[in-house]
Scaffold this motif. Structure first.
Motif, PDB file in Angstrom:
ATOM      1  N   LEU A   9      -6.601   3.352   3.587  1.00 18.37           N
ATOM      2  CA  LEU A   9      -5.763   2.569   3.694  1.00 18.37           C
ATOM      3  C   LEU A   9      -3.857   2.457   3.255  1.00 18.37           C
ATOM      4  N   VAL A  10      -4.382   3.380   2.368  1.00 16.63           N
ATOM      5  CA  VAL A  10      -2.755   3.662   1.844  1.00 16.63           C
ATOM      6  C   VAL A  10      -1.913   4.602   2.501  1.00 16.63           C
ATOM      7  N   GLY A  11      -3.021   6.001   3.113  1.00 15.03           N
ATOM      8  CA  GLY A  11      -3.022   7.003   3.758  1.00 15.03           C
ATOM      9  C   GLY A  11      -1.816   7.853   2.803  1.00 15.03           C
ATOM     10  N   ALA A  12      -2.055   8.245   1.898  1.00 13.68           N
ATOM     11  CA  ALA A  12      -1.447   8.933   1.065  1.00 13.68           C
ATOM     12  C   ALA A  12      -2.107   8.983  -0.036  1.00 13.68           C
ATOM     13  N   ARG A  13      -1.815  10.879  -0.839  1.00  9.92           N
ATOM     14  CA  ARG A  13      -2.997  10.547  -2.246  1.00  9.92           C
ATOM     15  C   ARG A  13      -1.601  10.519  -3.588  1.00  9.92           C
ATOM     16  N   VAL A  14      -2.012  10.325  -4.577  1.00 13.13           N
ATOM     17  CA  VAL A  14      -1.804  10.842  -5.744  1.00 13.13           C
ATOM     18  C   VAL A  14      -2.046  12.003  -6.280  1.00 13.13           C
TER      19      VAL A  14
END
Length: 651
Positions: A505-510
């Motif tokens: 959903l965010v389309g990014a990773r930490v």
């Protein structure tokens, strides 16, 4: 009909003053008083000898004056004879010190003996007055769980905690595996070996601390529901049931939605300032508390203690300026309060609340504050239909008590404060004067346009799935840092990239994380439409790698320039924002503006210190306009004196 009145304690004053008091209360334009919540000894001076004759006389006079009554069950202050006979009812602090008789709410929620006596006085009182037409509502206890009374570490609570765990877990082996008690050699052979989280060296297991919070919630809510059921069994058909919620609700160890579930309506005690504060809490913080209380039962609510004078037990706080308390009342009505009582009729001359000033001060003169209340009652009483109308908000801010307690178990940043982080994302919508609901994460949010999810580190797949569906249909979701970190047992998931269940959903990773302090002003720079914008984060930062998402802001410090701080992902027909740190207020306000404009959400820009809130009813659309400052302000063509409030009908 709108109920407007005061909290009245006739038992605190000579009996010959009651007629004078009632006349003064009526002179305010009041039609209701709240009584009784601290008068257990007056009703049961000795064990088993119930005497309601004093309040029979009070009720007779109040009814003759045409005043309705909210009557409080008196279980917040038990009599001295009960503490002497059964000292086991007294709660203990985490150091093992008994909270002796002398304050209030010193009872243990897991004391069977206390519950027995509390049930008996509640049953006797309500049954005695079940046919009294003037009593329109019963208040359960008083400010349940307030002032640290939500926590008790006595042996009764310890044993009940162990039984609670034994009932929840199929076996001690399951608990050991779930909690990871292999760490630090904490494996248990039996439930009777499990401690409660009194002070130890370093810290307790995070899963234990979470279960302790859940157990406290279970204890408090079980007591509340038991008392509520007794009132419902004994009361008259015309009488409703409520309880008064106190402030600081995110810092308490019980789920408030569950607590008020059996009530007919929520009541709230609104104190924008109290002892020791040199100025009131921020106006957006006050507004959020109203939106929280409206959200508990998804309906308008009462305020049964509205501050009028300065407050304090041993230390006195800020004195509300002329018309400031009136303005706070207008703010409450704007946000969904439908009925209001001021605390208190007259300041007490004896006891611990001598410095909790009321509508009338100790000199017994009907002065400025009396006239201020009189003015408020006169101006608001003609707006009953408007105050009863349901507020329809397009923005929802979600919270979850398990998540809050997870943060409490491990705050990760020394300056982390859940209330402040929720306000961080609430504030920009408030600054644009939009209507906001603050609701439990388990509530259906499909009808909103924007869903805000602050620091939801504990997230299960069910919530993640609903957020996916919401964005896919065109909604906007706003996350902040540490989202999706933990499971329901307060453990980090092995092999899962953050933000966990909402990564797609965010389309990014930490990639990495860093704990900051509130003093940090870690610079970030804007990209895309935010090119050149200067901003900063504090308290925390997630170092984000954009995959499908756009980068809106990046970090600027030497080693981390390649990482994103704020991203936006187009998901289905919606947008998903991830704010990877404690972003500054000015940037958040600018970030929110295109979101509310995209969704056509009502908003207006207003001068500093001016709050505008739109309410609609069958009579039309109205704006509550309030000046929270000490300078003259204006809204459109209306000039507002310091702390002035108005209701303006929109043409």
């Amino acid at each position: 009909m709108t109920y407007l009145g005061v909290d009245y304690y006739p038992e605190h004053w000579p009996e010959e003053m009651i007629d004078e008091d009632i006349n003064g209360i009526k002179g305010l334009g009041a039609n209701i008083v709240r009584i009784g919540e601290f008068a257990w000894h007056r009703m049961e001076p000795e064990e088993g000898r119930f005497d309601f004759s004093y309040f029979d006389g009070v009720m007779k006079k109040l009814k003759e004056a045409g005043l309705s009554v909210m009557f409080g069950t008196p279980t917040a202050t038990f009599p001295a004879w009960l503490a002497k006979k059964h000292p086991s009812i007294l709660s203990e602090d985490e150091q093992g010190q008994t909270r002796v008789f002398g304050g209030r709410r010193q009872y243990c929620f897991n004391s069977d003996k206390y519950k027995e006596y509390a049930a008996r006085i509640t049953r006797e009182l309500v049954a005695h007055y079940k046919d009294e037409e003037a009593i329109i509502s019963w208040q359960i206890d008083n400010e349940i769980g307030h002032e640290g009374s939500d926590l008790c570490y006595c042996d009764q609570c310890h044993q009940a905690f162990q039984k609670y765990l034994e009932k929840k877990y199929a076996s001690i082996e399951e608990l050991n595996e779930t909690w990871g008690t292999i760490f630090w050699g904490q494996t248990y052979n039996d439930f009777s070996e499990i401690p409660h989280p009194k002070p130890t060296i370093t810290t307790h297991n995070p899963s234990l601390k979470l279960e302790w919070a859940r157990f406290r919630s279970y204890s408090i809510n079980s007591f509340t529901h038991e008392m509520t059921e007794i009132v419902r069994e004994c009361k008259g058909g015309h009488q409703t049931v409520t309880t008064n919620v106190s402030g600081g609700f995110f810092n308490k160890s019980f789920d408030h939605e569950e607590n008020v579930e059996p009530m007919d309506f929520v009541s709230y005690d609104n104190y924008p300032v109290w002892g020791g504060l040199e100025k009131p809490v921020p106006r957006e913080s006050i507004a959020m508390t109203h939106d929280f209380n409206r959200g508990l039962l998804d309906q308008n609510y009462w305020i049964v203690e509205e501050l009028m004078g300065a407050q304090g037990h041993d230390v006195i706080g800020y004195l509300p300026r002329p018309d400031q308390a009136k303005m706070w009342s207008y703010q409450a009505f704007a946000h969904g309060c439908s009925n209001m009582l001021y605390f208190r009729w007259r300041g007490m001359t004896k006891g611990a609340e001598q410095f909790c000033f009321g509508v009338v001060d100790h000199d017994n003169v009907y002065g400025r504050k009396y006239k201020e209340v009189q003015s408020l009652f006169s101006s608001i009483k003609d707006h009953s239909r408007l105050l009863d109308a349901k507020i329809e908000a397009d923005v929802a801010v979600l919270y979850d008590y398990d998540n809050i307690w997870s943060w409490r178990a491990q705050i990760q940043s020394k300056d982390f404060d859940f209330n402040e982080e929720l306000l961080r994302l609430y504030r920009p919508f408030y600054q644009w004067n939009t209507a906001i609901d603050v609701i439990p994460a388990g509530r259906d949010f499909s009808g909103y346009k924007v869903v805000v999810v602050p620091v939801m580190q504990m997230m299960e797949q069910g919530l993640a799935d609903r957020l996916h569906a919401f964005a896919d249909r065109g909604g906007t979701v706003i996350f902040s840092y540490r989202t999706g970190l933990k499971d329901k047992d307060n453990n980090i998931r092995l092999g899962e990239t953050l933000p966990g269940p909402v990564s797609k959903l965010v389309g990014a990773r930490v990639e990495e994380i860093e704990s900051l302090t509130k003093e940090h002003r870690l610079a970030i720079r804007g990209e895309e439409e935010w090119e050149g914008a200067a901003a900063y984060v504090s308290v925390w930062r997630d170092l984000l790698v954009a995959e499908e998402a756009e980068v809106l802001f990046r970090y600027t410090d030497t080693f981390y320039k390649q990482f994103a701080a704020v991203t936006r992902n187009r998901y289905g027909s919606g947008d998903v924002y991830y704010i990877g740190g404690g972003l500054d207020a000015d940037t958040l306000k600018e970030l929110v503006q295109p979101i509310i404009e995209k969704h056509g959400i009502f908003h207006v820009e207003s001068e500093e210190d001016v709050e505008v809130y739109r309410r609609t009813s069958e009579e039309g659309s109205f704006l509550f306009v309030m000046n929270h400052g000490e300078e003259v302000r204006s809204f459109e063509d209306v000039e507002l004196a310091p702390y002035e409030s108005r209701i303006i009908k929109q043409e």
